[in-house]
Design an enzyme around this catalytic site. Structure first.
Site, short mmCIF file in Angstrom:
data_model
loop_
_atom_site.label_atom_id
_atom_site.label_comp_id
_atom_site.label_asym_id
_atom_site.label_seq_id
_atom_site.Cartn_x
_atom_site.Cartn_y
_atom_site.Cartn_z
N ILE A 24 23.93 -37.35 25.00
CA ILE A 24 23.26 -38.27 25.92
C ILE A 24 22.93 -37.59 27.26
O ILE A 24 22.04 -38.06 27.98
CB ILE A 24 24.14 -39.53 26.14
CG1 ILE A 24 23.32 -40.71 26.59
CG2 ILE A 24 25.29 -39.25 27.08
CD1 ILE A 24 24.08 -42.04 26.55
N GLY A 40 37.90 -29.19 29.73
CA GLY A 40 36.82 -30.10 30.10
C GLY A 40 36.51 -31.16 29.06
O GLY A 40 35.42 -31.74 29.06
N GLN A 41 37.48 -31.45 28.18
CA GLN A 41 37.24 -32.46 27.15
C GLN A 41 37.31 -33.86 27.77
O GLN A 41 38.29 -34.19 28.44
CB GLN A 41 38.29 -32.34 26.03
CG GLN A 41 38.06 -33.32 24.88
CD GLN A 41 39.07 -33.13 23.74
OE1 GLN A 41 40.05 -32.37 23.87
NE2 GLN A 41 38.83 -33.82 22.64
N HIS A 74 30.04 -28.92 20.42
CA HIS A 74 28.74 -28.93 21.08
C HIS A 74 27.93 -27.77 20.50
O HIS A 74 28.42 -26.62 20.50
CB HIS A 74 28.87 -28.67 22.58
CG HIS A 74 29.64 -29.71 23.35
ND1 HIS A 74 29.02 -30.74 24.03
CD2 HIS A 74 30.96 -29.88 23.56
CE1 HIS A 74 29.94 -31.49 24.63
NE2 HIS A 74 31.13 -30.98 24.36
N HIS A 121 34.96 -32.67 18.72
CA HIS A 121 33.51 -32.51 18.59
C HIS A 121 33.12 -31.09 18.95
O HIS A 121 33.68 -30.49 19.88
CB HIS A 121 32.75 -33.49 19.48
CG HIS A 121 33.22 -33.54 20.90
ND1 HIS A 121 34.36 -34.21 21.28
CD2 HIS A 121 32.72 -32.97 22.03
CE1 HIS A 121 34.54 -34.07 22.59
NE2 HIS A 121 33.56 -33.30 23.07
P1 5GP Z 1 33.28 -33.33 26.18
O1 5GP Z 1 33.07 -33.49 27.65
O2 5GP Z 1 34.42 -34.21 25.69
O3 5GP Z 1 33.38 -31.93 25.68
O4 5GP Z 1 31.95 -33.85 25.49
C1 5GP Z 1 31.62 -35.20 25.36
C2 5GP Z 1 30.13 -35.26 25.29
O5 5GP Z 1 29.75 -36.55 24.82
C3 5GP Z 1 29.43 -35.06 26.64
O6 5GP Z 1 28.56 -33.94 26.55
C4 5GP Z 1 28.69 -36.37 26.87
O7 5GP Z 1 27.44 -36.19 27.48
C5 5GP Z 1 28.57 -36.92 25.47
N1 5GP Z 1 28.52 -38.37 25.42
C6 5GP Z 1 29.34 -39.24 26.08
N2 5GP Z 1 29.02 -40.51 25.76
C7 5GP Z 1 27.99 -40.43 24.89
C8 5GP Z 1 27.22 -41.43 24.20
O8 5GP Z 1 27.42 -42.64 24.34
N3 5GP Z 1 26.22 -40.99 23.39
C9 5GP Z 1 25.97 -39.65 23.21
N4 5GP Z 1 24.95 -39.34 22.39
N5 5GP Z 1 26.67 -38.69 23.84
C10 5GP Z 1 27.67 -39.08 24.67
#
Ligand code: 5GP
Ligand code: ZN
Length: 115
Positions: free
Chosen positions: A33, A94-95, A103, A101
């Site tokens: 997103i 930074g999770q 990236h 997941h």
């Molecule tokens: P993290 O920060 O945990 O490594 O990654 C989480 C990712 O999920 C972030 O890059 C964030 O932009 C994405 N994200 C969070 N909420 C949503 C959502 O509702 N939809 C989508 N498509 N991505 C999301």
């Protein structure tokens, strides 16, 4: 954590919409997103694991399916110029979403070391 408390479990359930890139029995991939590169895809097992440590210790089939999905996405999205796969893990990593997941980032030259 129950499925209803987890953002990505809710995306798997279809309660929260996403732009899907890949969807099979084990894995869902969707556009981030808040993309950090022209191509930014989030790849998750449909089953809930908090992070890569739990996934790696818990289920080799699911872990393998996640890797296979990344390979499929690299072909499907034509990432021949290269890409980066990142598993942010824990607070220092930074999770922000505690459902493991990957990236997949591509479409520009990515710097190293990361910030
Ligand atoms: P993290 O920060 O945990 O490594 O990654 C989480 C990712 O999920 C972030 O890059 C964030 O932009 C994405 N994200 C969070 N909420 C949503 C959502 O509702 N939809 C989508 N498509 N991505 C999301
Ligand atoms: Zn979850």
């Amino acid at each position: 954590m129950s499925d209803s408390d987890c953002l990505f479990c809710r995306i798997v359930a279809g309660d929260i919409p996403s732009t899907q890139v890949l969807n099979n029995d084990h894995v869902l991939a969707f556009r981030d997103i808040a993309p950090q590169a022209p191509v930014h895809i989030v790849v998750i097992p449909k089953a809930h694991f908090a992070n890569i440590v739990e996934l790696g210790a818990g289920d080799a089939t699911q872990a393998g399916e996640l890797m296979a999905a990344i390979s499929t996405i690299a072909t499907q999205e034509d990432l021949a110029d290269g890409f980066r796969v990142v598993f942010n893990t824990g607070s220092d990593g930074g999770q922000t979403v505690e459902h493991v997941h990957a990236h997949v980032l591509a479409g520009r030259s990515l710097t190293w070391p990361p910030g």
